[in-house]
Design an enzyme around this catalytic site. Structure first.
Site, PDB file in Angstrom:
ATOM      1  N   LYS A  91       0.837  -1.212   0.000  1.00 41.45           N
ATOM      2  CA  LYS A  91       0.000   0.000   0.000  1.00 41.45           C
ATOM      3  C   LYS A  91       0.866   1.254   0.000  1.00 41.45           C
ATOM      4  O   LYS A  91       0.553   2.241  -0.676  1.00 41.45           O
ATOM      5  CB  LYS A  91      -0.949  -0.011   1.203  1.00 41.45           C
ATOM      6  CG  LYS A  91      -2.096  -1.004   1.039  1.00 41.45           C
ATOM      7  CD  LYS A  91      -2.885  -1.177   2.325  1.00 41.45           C
ATOM      8  CE  LYS A  91      -3.828  -2.362   2.231  1.00 41.45           C
ATOM      9  NZ  LYS A  91      -4.339  -2.791   3.546  1.00 41.45           N
ATOM     10  N   GLN A 146      -3.659  -1.162   9.829  1.00 42.93           N
ATOM     11  CA  GLN A 146      -3.630  -2.467   9.167  1.00 42.93           C
ATOM     12  C   GLN A 146      -4.293  -3.515  10.056  1.00 42.93           C
ATOM     13  O   GLN A 146      -3.960  -3.662  11.226  1.00 42.93           O
ATOM     14  CB  GLN A 146      -2.169  -2.864   8.854  1.00 42.93           C
ATOM     15  CG  GLN A 146      -2.029  -4.185   8.120  1.00 42.93           C
ATOM     16  CD  GLN A 146      -2.711  -4.193   6.749  1.00 42.93           C
ATOM     17  OE1 GLN A 146      -2.638  -3.224   6.009  1.00 42.93           O
ATOM     18  NE2 GLN A 146      -3.381  -5.287   6.419  1.00 42.93           N
ATOM     19  N   ASP A 171     -10.677   3.377   5.318  1.00 39.25           N
ATOM     20  CA  ASP A 171     -11.350   2.080   5.163  1.00 39.25           C
ATOM     21  C   ASP A 171     -12.874   2.230   5.160  1.00 39.25           C
ATOM     22  O   ASP A 171     -13.592   1.296   4.817  1.00 39.25           O
ATOM     23  CB  ASP A 171     -10.951   1.130   6.304  1.00 39.25           C
ATOM     24  CG  ASP A 171      -9.662   0.381   5.985  1.00 39.25           C
ATOM     25  OD1 ASP A 171      -9.449   0.055   4.807  1.00 39.25           O
ATOM     26  OD2 ASP A 171      -8.879   0.129   6.919  1.00 39.25           O
TER      27      ASP A 171
END
Ligand SMILES: NC(=O)c1ccc[n+]([C@@H]2O[C@H](COP(=O)([O-])OP(=O)(O)OC[C@H]3O[C@@H](n4cnc5c(N)ncnc54)[C@H](OP(=O)(O)O)[C@@H]3O)[C@@H](O)[C@H]2O)c1
Length: 286
Positions: free
Chosen positions: A54, A98, A121
């Site tokens: 990422k 994460q 997210d």
């Protein structure tokens, strides 16, 4: 032999990321350095690998990505302090924790500590609430990616019979909210089935669009699918590095269109993360 039209996520992701890159360039042109911060807790190899991927992609798109790596022994307070540090840093616009985090830590509590406008997210409770109310805000990445994939391939969704197998917080539940919103790429008749519906196949067999979101390898077999239906495989389970999708390979024989077992919903999920990140930077600096 498969007659199904394949619906790979790669071209969808490319289109989304091209738009992100343009928006990043526009931010830079007005002196904003878009920043997507990341937090990793512990030393799990897979999680460290995902963060590296990422960060590399973020750099390619023109984001800076300040990073906090906390030890596996970090306390909930340590994690909250790292989140608050990024919340309070005016140079940081988006934040990613994460997942999974070590078992002794409470992910929900950590998420709730994050500034909801930085939540790339789209999983913060406030953002779930915004989605339920049809208010603008960061959308959960996998559901948003599936909506974009259907739109990209010009598969009509509005007014159609969509059945989702699974009501989990990451996928089935938010996707059901998203696809029932009154907007052109959604506006569907959505049914959600799960373990509380033992005859769930009666529902999936009538679906014009069937979305697998259970995380049970091979749960969707040809007899669960209406011939010619659109089948989207969202649910997967990993056994080591092996990816085991919900949708059995043989479903290609009956589906009219189907996401490939590898390279379907995954690339669109990642692209949506960056779309949320650039939107966060635009919001924070507008
Ligand atoms: N491709 C991607 O990029 C991506 C991204 C995120 C997530 N995912 C995948 O999406 C899947 C769903 O994630 P999640 O966190 O939303 O799910 P989750 O919380 O694990 O929920 C799974 C859902 O499936 C239902 N289910 C499980 N077994 C079933 C069965 N035998 N019959 C009927 N229903 C069944 C469960 O029913 P109950 O509620 O009754 O238990 C539950 O609603 C996972 O496989 C995850 O790996 C993929």
């Amino acid at each position: 032999m498969s007659n199904a039209r394949m619906l790979p996520g790669g071209p969808v992701a490319e289109q989304i990321l091209a738009d992100v890159a343009e928006r990043v360039a526009a931010l830079k042109a007005r002196g904003v350095e878009p920043a997507l911060a990341t937090i990793l807790v512990g030393d799990d190899d897979a999680s460290a690998g995902y963060i590296r991927i990422k960060q590399k992609q973020a750099a390619e798109l023109g984001f800076v990505s300040p990073h906090a790596h906390l030890p596996a022994t970090a306390t909930q307070e340590d994690l909250h302090a790292a989140i608050k540090g990024f919340n309070d840093d005016p140079k940081v616009h988006g934040l990613l924790i994460q997942y999974p985090i070590p078992g002794h830590l409470d992910y929900e509590a950590a998420l709730a500590t994050m500034d909801p406008d930085m939540d790339v997210d789209g999983m913060h409770p406030l953002n779930m609430g915004r989605l339920a109310l049809g208010m603008p805000g960061p959308l959960p990445c996998t559901p948003a990616g599936i909506e974009a994939l259907l739109a990209f391939y010009e598969i009509p969704v509005a007014g159609r019979d969509v059945v989702i197998l699974g009501r989990g917080a990451t996928l089935g539940r938010p996707l059901s909210l998203l696809l029932s919103l009154k907007r052109p790429t959604a506006n569907a008749a959505v049914t959600v089935v799960h373990t509380g519906v033992p005859d769930w196949a009666d529902y999936t067999r009538r679906a014009e669009i069937l979305i697998a979101a259970a995380g049970v390898p091979g749960i969707i077999q040809p007899e669960h699918v209406k011939p010619g239906a659109v089948v989207v495989g969202g649910g997967v389970r990993y056994e080591g590095r092996r990816l085991l999708p919900d949708v059995d390979e043989s479903v290609e024989k009956v589906a009219g269109a189907i996401t490939p077992r590898v390279g379907g919903v995954g690339p669109t999920t990642v692209a949506m993360l960056f779309r949320n990140a650039v939107a966060a930077a635009e919001r924070a600096t507008s």
